[in-house]
Scaffold this motif. Structure first.
Motif, PDB file in Angstrom:
ATOM      1  N   ASP A   1      21.493  61.655   0.741  1.00 42.01           N
ATOM      2  CA  ASP A   1      20.754  60.946  -0.313  1.00 42.01           C
ATOM      3  C   ASP A   1      21.395  59.597  -0.626  1.00 42.01           C
ATOM      4  O   ASP A   1      21.761  59.296  -1.767  1.00 42.01           O
ATOM      5  CB  ASP A   1      20.669  61.819  -1.573  1.00 42.01           C
ATOM      6  CG  ASP A   1      19.762  61.209  -2.641  1.00 42.01           C
ATOM      7  OD1 ASP A   1      18.878  60.420  -2.269  1.00 42.01           O
ATOM      8  OD2 ASP A   1      19.963  61.508  -3.832  1.00 42.01           O
ATOM      9  N   GLY A   2      21.575  58.790   0.436  1.00 39.11           N
ATOM     10  CA  GLY A   2      22.069  57.435   0.222  1.00 39.11           C
ATOM     11  C   GLY A   2      23.479  57.354  -0.306  1.00 39.11           C
ATOM     12  O   GLY A   2      23.792  56.508  -1.138  1.00 39.11           O
ATOM     13  N   ASN A   3      24.377  58.202   0.173  1.00 45.13           N
ATOM     14  CA  ASN A   3      25.784  58.201  -0.246  1.00 45.13           C
ATOM     15  C   ASN A   3      25.955  58.474  -1.742  1.00 45.13           C
ATOM     16  O   ASN A   3      26.864  57.955  -2.385  1.00 45.13           O
ATOM     17  CB  ASN A   3      26.462  56.873   0.121  1.00 45.13           C
ATOM     18  CG  ASN A   3      26.603  56.703   1.623  1.00 45.13           C
ATOM     19  OD1 ASN A   3      27.071  57.605   2.301  1.00 45.13           O
ATOM     20  ND2 ASN A   3      26.185  55.574   2.130  1.00 45.13           N
ATOM     21  N   ASN A   4      25.067  59.270  -2.306  1.00 42.32           N
ATOM     22  CA  ASN A   4      25.192  59.680  -3.702  1.00 42.32           C
ATOM     23  C   ASN A   4      26.334  60.685  -3.828  1.00 42.32           C
ATOM     24  O   ASN A   4      26.279  61.763  -3.235  1.00 42.32           O
ATOM     25  CB  ASN A   4      23.879  60.321  -4.160  1.00 42.32           C
ATOM     26  CG  ASN A   4      23.924  60.767  -5.616  1.00 42.32           C
ATOM     27  OD1 ASN A   4      24.923  60.595  -6.297  1.00 42.32           O
ATOM     28  ND2 ASN A   4      22.825  61.337  -6.082  1.00 42.32           N
ATOM     29  N   PRO A   5      27.410  60.344  -4.583  1.00 44.53           N
ATOM     30  CA  PRO A   5      28.569  61.256  -4.682  1.00 44.53           C
ATOM     31  C   PRO A   5      28.224  62.634  -5.236  1.00 44.53           C
ATOM     32  O   PRO A   5      28.994  63.582  -5.055  1.00 44.53           O
ATOM     33  CB  PRO A   5      29.524  60.502  -5.620  1.00 44.53           C
ATOM     34  CG  PRO A   5      29.118  59.073  -5.513  1.00 44.53           C
ATOM     35  CD  PRO A   5      27.640  59.093  -5.305  1.00 44.53           C
ATOM     36  N   GLU A   6      27.075  62.746  -5.906  1.00 42.18           N
ATOM     37  CA  GLU A   6      26.673  64.048  -6.428  1.00 42.18           C
ATOM     38  C   GLU A   6      25.957  64.887  -5.381  1.00 42.18           C
ATOM     39  O   GLU A   6      25.705  66.083  -5.603  1.00 42.18           O
ATOM     40  CB  GLU A   6      25.779  63.857  -7.658  1.00 42.18           C
ATOM     41  CG  GLU A   6      26.484  63.155  -8.821  1.00 42.18           C
ATOM     42  CD  GLU A   6      25.576  62.989 -10.015  1.00 42.18           C
ATOM     43  OE1 GLU A   6      24.388  63.384  -9.912  1.00 42.18           O
ATOM     44  OE2 GLU A   6      26.032  62.448 -11.044  1.00 42.18           O
ATOM     45  N   ALA A   7      25.613  64.276  -4.247  1.00 47.91           N
ATOM     46  CA  ALA A   7      24.953  64.999  -3.167  1.00 47.91           C
ATOM     47  C   ALA A   7      25.994  65.618  -2.243  1.00 47.91           C
ATOM     48  O   ALA A   7      27.203  65.450  -2.425  1.00 47.91           O
ATOM     49  CB  ALA A   7      24.027  64.058  -2.403  1.00 47.91           C
ATOM     50  N   ALA A   8      25.528  66.328  -1.244  1.00 46.35           N
ATOM     51  CA  ALA A   8      26.437  67.001  -0.309  1.00 46.35           C
ATOM     52  C   ALA A   8      27.177  65.975   0.544  1.00 46.35           C
ATOM     53  O   ALA A   8      26.599  64.997   1.023  1.00 46.35           O
ATOM     54  CB  ALA A   8      25.655  67.955   0.577  1.00 46.35           C
ATOM     55  N   LYS A   9      28.460  66.209   0.749  1.00 43.42           N
ATOM     56  CA  LYS A   9      29.272  65.324   1.581  1.00 43.42           C
ATOM     57  C   LYS A   9      29.001  65.625   3.050  1.00 43.42           C
ATOM     58  O   LYS A   9      28.972  66.787   3.462  1.00 43.42           O
ATOM     59  CB  LYS A   9      30.749  65.512   1.251  1.00 43.42           C
ATOM     60  CG  LYS A   9      31.677  64.583   2.024  1.00 43.42           C
ATOM     61  CD  LYS A   9      33.083  64.572   1.442  1.00 43.42           C
ATOM     62  CE  LYS A   9      33.717  65.928   1.388  1.00 43.42           C
ATOM     63  NZ  LYS A   9      35.124  65.874   0.932  1.00 43.42           N
ATOM     64  N   ILE A  10      28.812  64.599   3.837  1.00 46.28           N
ATOM     65  CA  ILE A  10      28.515  64.800   5.252  1.00 46.28           C
ATOM     66  C   ILE A  10      29.543  64.147   6.173  1.00 46.28           C
ATOM     67  O   ILE A  10      29.525  64.387   7.387  1.00 46.28           O
ATOM     68  CB  ILE A  10      27.111  64.263   5.601  1.00 46.28           C
ATOM     69  CG1 ILE A  10      26.989  62.785   5.237  1.00 46.28           C
ATOM     70  CG2 ILE A  10      26.028  65.085   4.896  1.00 46.28           C
ATOM     71  CD1 ILE A  10      25.661  62.154   5.658  1.00 46.28           C
ATOM     72  N   SER A  11      30.461  63.335   5.632  1.00 48.34           N
ATOM     73  CA  SER A  11      31.473  62.701   6.480  1.00 48.34           C
ATOM     74  C   SER A  11      32.615  62.211   5.620  1.00 48.34           C
ATOM     75  O   SER A  11      32.504  62.141   4.386  1.00 48.34           O
ATOM     76  CB  SER A  11      30.876  61.526   7.276  1.00 48.34           C
ATOM     77  OG  SER A  11      30.379  60.534   6.398  1.00 48.34           O
ATOM     78  N   ASN A  12      33.725  61.848   6.278  1.00 54.46           N
ATOM     79  CA  ASN A  12      34.903  61.350   5.564  1.00 54.46           C
ATOM     80  C   ASN A  12      35.814  60.670   6.577  1.00 54.46           C
ATOM     81  O   ASN A  12      35.503  60.627   7.781  1.00 54.46           O
ATOM     82  CB  ASN A  12      35.628  62.497   4.856  1.00 54.46           C
ATOM     83  CG  ASN A  12      36.387  62.033   3.620  1.00 54.46           C
ATOM     84  OD1 ASN A  12      36.661  60.845   3.459  1.00 54.46           O
ATOM     85  ND2 ASN A  12      36.724  62.962   2.743  1.00 54.46           N
ATOM     86  N   PHE A  13      36.946  60.167   6.116  1.00 54.46           N
ATOM     87  CA  PHE A  13      37.922  59.570   7.026  1.00 54.46           C
ATOM     88  C   PHE A  13      38.393  60.628   8.039  1.00 54.46           C
ATOM     89  O   PHE A  13      38.811  61.722   7.665  1.00 54.46           O
ATOM     90  CB  PHE A  13      39.118  59.027   6.245  1.00 54.46           C
ATOM     91  CG  PHE A  13      40.225  58.518   7.128  1.00 54.46           C
ATOM     92  CD1 PHE A  13      40.078  57.325   7.817  1.00 54.46           C
ATOM     93  CD2 PHE A  13      41.393  59.237   7.279  1.00 54.46           C
ATOM     94  CE1 PHE A  13      41.092  56.845   8.639  1.00 54.46           C
ATOM     95  CE2 PHE A  13      42.424  58.766   8.095  1.00 54.46           C
ATOM     96  CZ  PHE A  13      42.260  57.568   8.780  1.00 54.46           C
ATOM     97  N   MET A  14      38.292  60.311   9.320  1.00 59.55           N
ATOM     98  CA  MET A  14      38.629  61.220  10.423  1.00 59.55           C
ATOM     99  C   MET A  14      37.845  62.534  10.326  1.00 59.55           C
ATOM    100  O   MET A  14      38.312  63.577  10.746  1.00 59.55           O
ATOM    101  CB  MET A  14      40.130  61.477  10.466  1.00 59.55           C
ATOM    102  CG  MET A  14      40.940  60.281  10.921  1.00 59.55           C
ATOM    103  SD  MET A  14      40.487  59.659  12.578  1.00 59.55           S
ATOM    104  CE  MET A  14      41.084  60.991  13.624  1.00 59.55           C
TER     105      MET A  14
END
Length: 307
Positions: free
Chosen positions: A136-149
């Motif tokens: 959902d457009g990098n909404n922090p309240e949405a599910a995380k799908i990626s991160n550093f490494m």
């Protein structure tokens, strides 16, 4: 006394002649083995509304990046290093801050020439991102799908490189090891990135990797840099190719101001079984660095970038 004066005059003349000879000695070749080309950019965008019937939300955004190419070339040795870093955000009233750009791309490749423009080569590359990404457009309240490494990709391999000039480099590695890292514990159970089991932090693949960089001058102040890659895993479903393309269109307004348009296309069966696309546009400050240029018969060293 006259003899002494004559000897003194002769000595002074010889000394002066030797000084002139030293001054007029040919200047040593200053061509350097290292050449450095880089671009530092800061792009800004902003919109404001007040009693605007058409509607709209106040927003401000920025995008910063560096793109460096460090090349060592001497005799039959060729060592190319690429550093690409970029990060950007946009803050929209009522929505909050969202990430618009996030990339870390580092690579190195060493080659030894065995035929004209052909090199036996080996190298490595790393791709990942700086910060977490969300649905959902990098909404922090949405599910995380990626991160550093998470994911992060490390390639190490050997093959051949074809480089007829500084505008084209093609590398073919029939022996390439590829590691996919997922170092965020929460994402190790998401069933993405091809991990074999829940809780795994990495995936090993071995196969063929081909990469290419082609730089094209469209007009005096407009250049297009194209990069592409293809990977096939020998160990499991070699037909499931990982395909990537990146394009940067740079339109230079003057020495310090330019417009950049970027396009990235990716297909990776292990991530999602759909084509991924990302596009950015920005106008802002750009500062170029060009140092240690080499001149040779068969390499123009991207001289068109100086125009």
């Amino acid at each position: 006394m006259k003899k002494h004066l004559l000897l003194l005059s002769l000595s002074a003349g010889i000394f002066a002649f030797s000084q002139d000879t030293k001054t007029d000695a040919p200047i040593t070749d200053t061509i350097k083995a290292w050449s450095i080309q880089g671009q530092n950019t800061l792009m800004l965008n902003q919109a404001a509304f007040s009693n605007w019937i058409g509607g709209g939300a106040n927003n401000v955004g920025w995008l910063a990046g560096v793109n460096y190419n460090l090349t060592y070339e001497k005799g039959k040795d060729l060592w190319e290093n690429v550093i690409i870093l970029g990060y950007g955000q946009n803050n929209t009233k009522g929505i909050g801050t969202r990430k618009t750009q996030d990339v870390i791309n580092l690579s190195t490749n060493y080659g030894r020439e065995f035929a004209k423009n052909w090199y036996l080569s080996m190298g490595a590359s790393l791709q990942t991102q700086f910060a977490a990404g969300y649905e959902d457009g990098n909404n922090p309240e949405a599910a995380k799908i990626s991160n550093f490494m998470a994911p992060g990709y490390l390639n190490v391999g050997a093959g051949v490189t074809y480089r007829p000039n500084d505008n084209l480099t093609v590398t073919l590695r029939p022996a390439n090891a590829r590691w996919t890292f997922v170092l965020d514990d929460a994402l190790q159970y998401a069933g993405t990135d091809g991990l074999k089991n829940d809780g795994d932090s990495s995936l090993f693949q071995f196969g063929f990797l081909g990469t290419a960089i082609y730089k094209l001058k469209i007009m005096d102040n407009i250049t297009l840099t194209n990069t592409g890659s293809v990977f096939s895993n020998y160990l499991d479903h070699p037909e499931r190719l990982v395909l990537a393309y990146g394009g940067i269109l740079n339109m230079k307004i003057n020495k310090f101001i330019s417009t950049n348009i970027t396009l990235d296309i990716l297909y990776d069966h292990n991530q999602i079984r759909r084509t991924q696309l990302k596009q950015t546009l920005g106008v802002g400050f750009a500062y170029n660095i060009e140092n240690g240029k080499k001149r040779s018969e068969n390499k123009d060293n991207q001289s068109w970038l100086k125009k």
